[in-house]
Enzyme design. Structure first.
Site, PDB file in Angstrom:
ATOM      1  N   SER A 281      14.380  29.138  36.713  1.00  0.00           N
ATOM      2  CA  SER A 281      14.314  29.652  38.123  1.00  0.00           C
ATOM      3  C   SER A 281      13.280  30.677  38.291  1.00  0.00           C
ATOM      4  O   SER A 281      12.976  31.240  37.164  1.00  0.00           O
ATOM      5  CB  SER A 281      15.605  30.109  38.546  1.00  0.00           C
ATOM      6  N   ASP A 282      12.505  31.001  39.473  1.00  0.00           N
ATOM      7  CA  ASP A 282      11.890  32.217  39.507  1.00  0.00           C
ATOM      8  C   ASP A 282      12.823  33.390  39.770  1.00  0.00           C
ATOM      9  O   ASP A 282      14.023  33.208  40.001  1.00  0.00           O
ATOM     10  CB  ASP A 282      10.966  32.096  40.548  1.00  0.00           C
ATOM     11  N   HIS A 283      12.308  34.541  39.893  1.00  0.00           N
ATOM     12  CA  HIS A 283      12.958  35.620  39.870  1.00  0.00           C
ATOM     13  C   HIS A 283      14.296  35.695  41.004  1.00  0.00           C
ATOM     14  O   HIS A 283      13.854  35.742  42.084  1.00  0.00           O
ATOM     15  CB  HIS A 283      12.312  37.138  39.975  1.00  0.00           C
TER      16      HIS A 283
END
Length: 763
Positions: A281-283
């Site tokens: 996932s992104d942040h």
């Protein structure tokens, strides 16, 4: 005994085996080894492998070490030295199953040596040069104990208002796909397990560059046809090149956030494309599913993400917090957890970490005494790459190259700004090691000419903009306002200009203006700098503009008033030397634009390979009832593929080996290229194809190949491209890749507008 155990013992870690029940004979059998390991893992240990945590920002160091030793973390990011990473690996190897952790970082266009931003790399139109930047980046990053980079960023960008335009390779599916493939191979080398390689995690999957209005994190609503034809190919190229990781985008796609999009991550990525690596996932993206409005609470957010196929949760506590309950309730099957764990462990296996957890960290006795030591940089490579990234946009009356004599006035807020030379996402680059334009020109001139310097203006006098740009750098502001008034700074610059034979003005954006979350409503150079340029123009001295920026800017004033214009983007550690090499003619510019430069923000999106329309505007004919804007000329200010040289090239008409092509064959398209100028130089010969009639509307033209060619004055070379059925394929209304029979036009030229045509028929 494997080196794994020896290194563990040397580090003071008891490593009798990776789990007592796992025979060492399985270590060289990846599927069996990982299956055996998963069988021994508790649910808590499995979920721990799905967590990707940043030290400091997400978790204090002391807590990080405790969590690693408990087997609750699978990977970390943002720790970038071997002394920092070694204790964490040692802690991970004290966990029950002694599963190593991996270390990741955003190594986008260099690690310690900073290369030009991605738009600059794409401007070289030279895959070998681009590969050099990626290979050096991998060597430097792995030497600091890193195992993975969150790169390459291959989002197609056709709206320069988007701040992350600077991170990508431009507007064209073919060019970006070729670079995506090149960068993955450069990062991962012969094997991602090699000590000098890092695993590539391509981002942002998918369509992030198409956010509405160019506003970061915004929605994307796009037809499947356009997705498959224009925006998905670069990700597919990276996957086909063997990228070990895929970072999931923050945006939604047709109403479904990417992090909850099982069609995207399961059907397309894994089933159709055969991706076998790890998805990240992104942040904080999983918790953001609540704010997207598709998850009622944290439990449902975790459920949606794991069901969709997000293996690792970056900077997010929801997997650890919610997955145990979801498994207990039966909402998530243990097999779904095991699948995600299998991908994480598989990535670590491919990195070589099970064979040697300290493969890139090494021994403490071998740590560099100074992590920022000069001998750790690759300046020669950085200078060569940066020189090739510079695009000459204007050069009236051969203003450039400059003579090394007389007096030169260098002005502008970017003339001596080391931090801005590096551009966004400059990894572990150190600003004081950057060569500014001022330093580069001083080194180039020696005692042969006099260089006068004046700042002339602030980057911007807009207080709100300054506060915003400094928000993330509050302890060390990057945009610092001078103590003098704008009038005083301009007066000083004008005084210097009046003493000089020529003016070089370094203007554009600070690096923070082209960054994540730095979307703009305007493409104008800030008003403070425009006022400076107008004052300099009034002196009557020859005016050379050096534009530094991370996105196409409105360059109408520059085109109409400057004597020469260099588009330099942000050129990196050796940028000052590279720009000076071009200014003084030690290097003949050969860069070409990888993205169109629009005339105004009102033209956006402006890209060369737009779809045909029923009422096209034709230059030179009445515009009534045709597709155009009536206030200004139609088309970009500078087209895709454009770039001048200090010499001139002539290209012949296109010669085809046949006027017909069979499906199992191909044809050759050739031109004769001649250097008709007085200097040796290089240019990029570009091949475009136009499908005249098809079952769906096709673009006016599409790039299908290119060749960078260097010629001496008077030298002639035949350039031949082979065209086969693959070059004629497109995605039809049924989302099938087809090549339909009929008429095609080959176009060959030195940019996307100045082309020579020839026609053939696919039988």
């Amino acid at each position: 005994m494997k080196r794994l155990y020896l290194l563990g013992l040397m580090a003071g870690v008891s490593l009798h085996s990776i789990a007592a029940q796992t025979p060492s004979s399985l270590l060289d059998d990846k599927p069996a080894f990982i299956a055996s390991l998963i069988e021994q893992m508790t649910l808590e240990e499995k979920i721990g492998q799905l967590r990707l945590i940043s030290i400091g920002g997400d978790m204090p160091r002391e807590r990080m070490l405790e969590e690693l030793q408990a087997g609750h973390i699978g990977g970390t990011f943002n720790t970038v030295t071997r002394p920092d990473n070694r204790p964490m690996q040692e802690a991970a190897l004290r966990s029950r199953l002694k599963i190593p952790v991996f270390f990741a970082y955003d190594v986008v266009h260099g690690h310690r040596t900073i290369f030009p931003i991605s738009l600059g790399l794409a401007s070289t139109w030279d895959l070998a040069t681009i590969a050099t930047s990626g290979r050096v980046s991998a060597i430097e990053a792995s030497a600091d104990g890193l195992d993975m980079t969150f790169a390459p960023m291959v989002d197609i960008s056709r709206d320069p208002r988007w701040g992350r335009t600077s991170e990508g390779f431009g507007e064209d599916p073919y060019l970006v796909s070729e670079i995506a493939r090149t960068m993955v191979q450069a990062y991962q080398g012969k094997s991602p397990a090699a000590a000098d390689s890092v695993t590539a995690s391509v981002k942002h999957f998918a369509l992030y560059g198409a956010v509405e209005g160019g506003r970061d994190y915004n929605v994307v609503d796009m037809s499947p046809l356009r997705m498959h034809q224009d925006y998905l190919p670069p990700y597919r190229a990276a996957v086909d090149a063997g990228a070990g990781g895929v970072m999931v985008a923050l945006n939604s796609i047709n109403g479904v956030p990417a992090s909850a999009n099982s069609w995207l991550l399961k059907d397309l990525l894994r089933r159709d494309w055969g991706f076998e690596g790890v998805t990240l996932s992104d942040h904080g993206a999983i918790s953001e599913l609540i704010r997207h409005g598709v998850a009622r609470d944290e439990r449902e957010a975790a459920l949606l993400a794991i069901k969709a196929g997000v293996d690792m949760s970056m900077a997010d506590s929801l997997y650890q917090q919610e997955l145990p309950g979801l498994v207990a309730s039966g909402d998530v099957e243990i097999g779904e957890i095991d699948k995600a764990v299998r991908e994480v462990l598989g990535a670590k296996y491919d990195m070589g970490l099970f064979h040697d957890p300290f493969r890139r960290i090494g021994l403490a006795q071998d740590d560099p005494k100074d992590r920022n030591a000069e001998n750790r940089l690759h300046r020669k490579e950085a200078r060569e790459v940066a020189r090739q990234s510079i695009v000459l946009l204007e050069n009236r009356d051969r203003t450039l190259p400059l003579k090394r004599s007389g007096t030169i006035a260098l002005v502008g807020p970017l003339a001596d700004s080391p931090v801005d030379m590096m551009g966004s996402w400059s990894a572990s680059g150190v600003a004081k090691q950057s060569v500014t334009l001022r330093q580069g020109m001083l080194d180039a001139l020696g005692n042969k000419a006099k260089l006068l310097h004046a700042v002339g203006a602030n980057i911007t006098d807009d207080k709100h903009m300054v506060e915003y740009l400094n928000f993330l750098n509050w302890d060390s502001p990057e945009v610092v306002q001078g103590p003098r008034s704008p009038a005083e700074m301009i007066a000083e610059a004008v005084a210097a200009a009046e003493q000089a034979d020529v003016i070089v003005a370094a203007v554009g954006e600070s690096r923070g203006m082209s960054h994540e979350s730095s979307s703009r409503t305007s493409l104008q150079i800030p008003a403070s700098q425009k006022a400076l340029l107008r004052a300099l123009k009034k002196t009557g001295k020859p005016l050379v503009l050096v534009i530094m920026n991370g996105r196409p800017l409105d360059l109408n004033w520059a085109r109409n008033n400057a004597d020469a214009v260099l588009e330099t983007w942000f050129t990196g550690t050796e940028g000052g030397h590279a720009i000076s090499d071009v200014l003084f003619g030690d290097y003949n510019p050969s860069g070409k634009l990888p993205i169109s430069i629009p005339r105004s923000v009102g033209q956006i999106p402006t890209y060369y390979n737009h779809l045909r329309v029923g009422r096209p505007y034709v230059e030179g004919k009445p515009g009534n009832y045709t597709s155009h804007y009536f206030e200004e000329p139609t088309g970009p200010l500078y087209p895709f593929g454009y770039g001048l040289s200090y010499t001139d090239f002539d290209i012949s008409d296109v010669r085809l080996s046949s006027s017909t092509m069979t499906r199992d064959g191909g044809i050759e398209a050739s031109v004769t290229l001649k250097n008709v100028g007085q200097r040796e130089g290089a240019t990029v010969v570009q091949l475009y194809i136009r499908d005249e009639v098809a079952s769906v509307i096709r673009p006016v033209k599409e790039l299908k190949d290119f060749r960078k060619v260097s010629l001496k004055p008077g030298e002639v070379r035949e350039v031949t491209f082979r065209v086969d059925e693959d070059d004629l394929e497109f995605v039809n209304a049924q989302l099938q890749r087809v090549a339909e029979p009929g008429a095609f036009e080959v176009q060959i030229g030195l940019d996307s507008q100045r082309v020579k045509p020839a026609k053939f028929t696919l039988l």
